[in-house]
Enzyme design. Structure first.
Site, short mmCIF file in Angstrom:
data_model
loop_
_atom_site.label_atom_id
_atom_site.label_comp_id
_atom_site.label_asym_id
_atom_site.label_seq_id
_atom_site.Cartn_x
_atom_site.Cartn_y
_atom_site.Cartn_z
N TYR A 1 19.24 -3.06 4.82
CA TYR A 1 19.69 -1.91 5.61
C TYR A 1 21.22 -1.88 5.76
CZ TYR A 1 15.01 -0.64 7.45
OH TYR A 1 13.71 -0.24 7.60
N ASP B 1 4.90 -3.72 11.17
CA ASP B 1 3.86 -2.68 11.22
C ASP B 1 2.49 -3.30 10.98
OD1 ASP B 1 5.59 -0.58 11.74
OD2 ASP B 1 4.77 0.71 10.15
N LYS C 1 11.72 -14.20 -0.28
CA LYS C 1 11.25 -13.72 -1.59
C LYS C 1 12.19 -14.29 -2.64
CE LYS C 1 8.51 -11.50 -4.25
NZ LYS C 1 7.07 -11.81 -4.40
N ASP D 1 4.98 -11.57 0.18
CA ASP D 1 3.68 -11.02 -0.25
C ASP D 1 2.53 -11.91 0.24
OD1 ASP D 1 4.73 -12.92 -2.00
OD2 ASP D 1 4.01 -11.96 -3.82
N ASP E 1 10.53 -5.26 8.86
CA ASP E 1 10.11 -3.89 9.16
C ASP E 1 8.66 -3.71 8.73
OD1 ASP E 1 10.19 -1.11 9.72
OD2 ASP E 1 10.56 -0.73 7.59
#
Ligand code: IPM
Ligand code: MG
Length: 358
Positions: free
Chosen positions: A138, A250, A189, A222, A246
């Site tokens: 971001y 969720d 990652k 993942d 982010d």
């Protein structure tokens, strides 16, 4: 009497409905406590303001907010204004200059609410996700060239700085240390992203050495979605990049029952700038104006706000009141499968706060 200056920015969509409810809750907490008062100033910034003035907030908006002790924020986003305009024009326009680099997202299964995961109850899912909130994906770096041509190109560059990664790791390890399990999972990652994420991993290991009493492990993002879903009890505190967190937050909200109860704090831990507290859910135009938005995420965000202001007793009382309210399914809004209205849930919360035995 302790006085705290609060800026409220309800913003767009259901933001106005839930912040109105949240302010009632905070006011009730202050009256019940008796030791502090909140001076609230409301700002009408957001998409309607944008349509009138061409900007989401005034040019001197940050200077206006600076003297406040905290910001209580609803949501931004409107169907007829591009999302990147609303986001970068208000929410990120506050988070980034105010260096609110630690985004804290607690997730629990509240009483009366059930997880969509079979057999998973409150004792199996009690997490805090720490989201790096100032850089990463971001950061806003990148650009577009050859607009409209077949050779058009766009770049979206992630930024990972040693200072930025080290401070979020320290924050996350320190937070993990305050929780009973003293357990931190660092999401990464670094198998595919071999520069920024490798730096991220290296700094995690360095900072871990400063916290020998905190157990920690590392998960690829993942694989993390699988662990959150199949082994929720194996997790406690979690730290991840801006975009990874982010997405994971969720998932966390859904696994805990509803995005309608999920709170967040955008913290400037050094308190050089005001911090900002908001529900995660967003403006939800599909239900705007219907009076059925779940105010619980905003109440919980309000408890985090009180905690940040040093009003720990009031914050704990507000949390107990929230739990009493959710425990009764009659107080569940449609996102939780019920039929309660925002007003009914708010009234139930105000009764709980006022109750002698809370
Ligand atoms: C969140 C939200 C925002 C984000 C949206 C509204 C841009 O999803 O707070 O998680 O991605 O940061
Ligand atoms: Mg999100």
């Amino acid at each position: 009497m302790r006085r705290h200056k609060i800026a409220s920015i309800p913003g767009d969509g259901i933001g106005t409905e839930v912040i109105a409810a949240g302010l009632q809750a905070l006011d009730a907490c202050a009256r019940r406590d008796g030791g502090f008062a909140l001076d609230v100033t409301a700002f009408d910034w957001g998409s309607d303001y944008y349509k009138r003035h061409g900007t989401m907030m005034p040019a001197d908006g940050l200077a206006t907010l600076r003297p406040f002790d905290a910001i209580y924020f609803g949501a931004v986003g409107a169907p007829d204004v591009p999302d990147h305009v609303t986001l970068w024009g208000l929410r990120l326009a506050i988070c980034q200059p105010f260096d609110q680099y630690a985004n804290v997202r607690p997730t629990r299964i509240l009483p009366g609410i059930s997880s969509p995961l079979a057999g998973v109850t409150a004792k199996d899912l009690d997490w805090v996700i720490v989201r790096e909130n100032s850089e990463g994906e971001y950061a806003g770096q990148g650009g577009r060239s050859h607009k409209g041509l077949p050779e058009e190109v766009a770049t979206e560059v992630s930024i990972f700085t040693r200072a930025g990664v080290a401070r979020i790791m320290r924050f996350a390890f320190a937070l993990a240390r305050t929780r009973p399990r003293k357990l931190l999972t660092v999401v990464t990652k670094s198998n595919a992203q071999r520069h920024g994420m490798v730096l991220w991993d290296e700094i995690a290991a360095e900072v871990a050495a400063e916290f020998p009493d905190v157990r920690w492990d590392k998960m690829l993002v993942d694989a993390m979605t699988i662990r959150m879903t199949l082994k929720p009890a194996s997790l406690d505190t979690i730290v991840a990049t801006n975009l990874h967190a982010d997405i994971l937050s969720d998932l966390a909200a859904a696994l805990a029952g509803s995005i309608g109860v999920a709170p967040t704090a955008n913290l400037n831990p050094e308190r050089r700038f005001p911090s900002m507290f908001e529900p995660i859910h967003g403006s939800a135009f599909d239900i705007t104006g219907k009076g059925i938005a779940n105010p619980v995420a905003t109440f919980w965000s309000g408890a985090m706000l009180l905690e940040h202001l040093g009003e720990a007793a009031a914050a704990k009382r507000l949390m107990r009141a929230i739990e009493r309210v959710t425990a009764d399914k009659a107080n569940h809004t449609p996102d939780l499968g019920g039929t309660a209205t925002t007003k009914a849930v708010t009234d139930a919360l105000l009764r709980a706060i006022a109750a002698e035995n809370l």
